[in-house]
Design a protein around this motif. Structure first.
Motif: not given
Length: 495
Positions: A337, A341-342, A392-393, A345-346, A339, A388-389
RNA sequence: GGCGCGGUACCCAAGUGGUAAGGGAGAGGUCUGCAAAACCUUUAUGCGUCGGUUCGAUUCCGACCCGCGCCUCCA
């Protein structure tokens, strides 16, 4: 941050609060089903739909009721003209409204019909009569005595105080006591539909139906009442007067009104030739998702200028979002992942939520999602997006679509339905070549398309670019799809 | 006439007392056999006009011009 909404009653943006914890009871004035719905109608209904969707996203349980006005003067007149019953006359348009609303992504509210509540309306009049608030005129009509409700005008901010100080009664000109008094119940006219009730024969006034049905479904006090801006006065003012003078309680807490739209910079009207029903636009070949996107893109309290250029732009914007989603869904990503990108998204979810909490600022919510799309696309180009990204996207995109509802790739079947309807109504001449092509080109099956894609791939491997390009071009046209060559092969999508 | 809303780049359109989001379109570029998609750069010393308040206004105030809405059943 809590949700803040403009409340017509207080004339300011307020924190939205409900009477019951985490539960919203809301009512919207629905269509009068005497014709097909136009885009102005749908701007209002989409705005309320988005409000309703967002409230649920915020965790509220939402009880959303909309009325169908299937009895009013125009309907009664038209039905009499056509020699059919009111029910027969409205059935067609009510069905069309429900279909249109679904076509444009409106989640169906709990629908209630005026004609199914006539007795309750008559009872309501009887109660007002008993309280001395309503009065009967010689012809058998009933009126609401505005002088009995001093708060009259509080929603529309109109001052009727002069009238309340014993306005002169001009019996010669009106058979009601004051010119402002409005009809609760209208005496029957010869040859037109009427109902036999305890208070006598007749038909309900328009304002009455919303008071009766909303309170029956949602209780004497509920959270929010919505409608087009034109309804502020007299419709909603009258609803308040009737309801509150009967119950002595606050009728609706929040009043949510949607601004009228302009078409090509002018007021939409039949005489200007810029009057469009939803079906008119689909017949011209525009997609329901484009229409919804455009109608949703200007915050509900601002004037929206509906243009054909805007419709085309909206189509491209929706495409961009759909492309992005496909890009995320299709590829094989390296494990791990990134980070950022996470974070992206948030943060996007936060920004969208804050925008919508700010009196449903849909334009800013869109800006937030496009900001994410650009940054994520950039990261995709750089190979920074890992396995893993993706989730969330996609979740942020999904969150956006829970409210905007434009990503589902289902324009084609919807347009096909309109196409079939036009054929069955004998309106072939109204079907544009664009719609014609769109519908027909969509008939190639997935299997057939895949077979062609495979063939293109073979030709490319053999480096016969001429043949592969030709087949690609032909397939794009014939199947009306988009084809993209990527590292992982060819991906395609229906337009 | 009364009450209210708005005038932001080629188009649509957010927004803020401290120097202009986003989308589309245009131009140039990167990637790609070509396309498509995507990315990068670029496009308002400027936010209807004129005054005022302020250290500073597009954002506040005033006037004016223009557009729009409601003022008895049009979403």
């Amino acid at each position: 941050m809590p949700l803040r909404l403009y409340n017509t009653m207080s004339a300011q943006v307020e924190e939205f609060q409900t009477l019951r914890d985490k539960e919203v009871r809301m009512y919207a004035c629905g269509p009068t089903v005497y014709d097909y719905g136009h885009i102005g109608n749908f701007r209002t209904f989409i705005a309320v739909d988005m409000l309703q969707r967002f409230l649920r996203q915020l965790g509220y349980r939402v009880q959303y009721v909309m009325n169908i006005t299937d009895v009013d003067d125009k309907i009664i007149r038209n039905a009499a003209r056509d020699g059919v019953s009111v029910q027969q006359y409205t059935a067609k348009y009510e069905k069309a409204f429900i279909e249109d609303a679904a076509m444009i992504g409106i989640e169906q509210p709990h629908l209630v019909r005026a004609t199914e509540h006539i007795s309750q309306m008559a009872d309501f009049v009887a109660k007002l009569l008993a309280k001395g608030i309503a009065y009967r005129t010689d012809d058998g009509s009933y009126y609401f005595r505005i002088a009995k409700f001093p708060a009259y005008g509080k929603l529309s901010k109109k001052d009727f105080s002069g009238m309340l100080d014993g306005a002169r009664v001009d019996v010669d000109e009106y058979d009601k006591d004051s010119a402002r008094d409005f009809a609760l119940w209208k005496a029957p006219k010869a040859g037109e539909a009427s109902w036999q009730e305890s208070i006598g024969p007749g038909r309900p006034g328009w304002h009455l139906e919303c008071s009766v049905m909303s309170m029956e479904e949602l209780g004497e006090s509920f959270d929010l009442h919505a409608g087009g801006e034109d309804l502020v006065f007299p419709h909603h003012e009258n609803e308040i007067a009737q309801s509150e003078s009967l119950t002595g309680k606050t009728f609706a807490r929040f009043w949510f009104h949607v601004r009228f739209l302009l078409v090509e910079g002018e007021k939409m009207s039949k005489s200007l030739g810029n009057f469009y029903t939803l079906r008119d636009l689909v017949l011209k070949g525009y997609k329901p998702s484009s229409i919804r996107y455009l109608l949703a893109s200007v915050p509900y309290r601002n004037q929206l200028n509906f243009t054909f250029d805007g419709l085309k732009q909206a189509a491209v914007s929706v495409e961009r979002l759909r492309n992005f989603r496909q890009r995320l869904s299709g590829q094989n990503f390296p494990s791990g992942c990134t980070p950022e990108m996470r974070m992206l998204a948030s943060e996007t979810i936060t920004h969208m939520c804050e925008a919508l909490e700010d009196d449903l600022n849909t334009a800013q919510a869109q800006a937030a999602i496009f900001e994410m799309v650009r940054q994520a696309n950039s990261a995709l180009d750089a190979g920074k997006v890992k396995k893993e990204d993706v989730a969330p996207l996609l979740a942020a995109l999904e969150k956006f679509d829970q409210v905007f509802a434009v990503l589902a790739d289902d324009d084609r079947p919807k347009m096909k339905t309109v196409f079939d309807w036009a054929m069955s109504e004998g309106r072939e001449k109204d079907i544009s070549s664009e719609l014609q092509e769109f519908v027909q080109s969509g008939q190639m099956t997935d299997a057939e398309i895949q077979r062609r894609i495979d063939r293109i791939q073979e030709l490319r491997k053999a480096r016969d670019f001429k043949a592969s390009d030709a087949l690609r071009a032909e397939t794009i046209t014939a199947a009306n799809i988009t084809i993209e060559n990527t590292k992982d092969g060819i991906s395609w999508r229906r337009k």
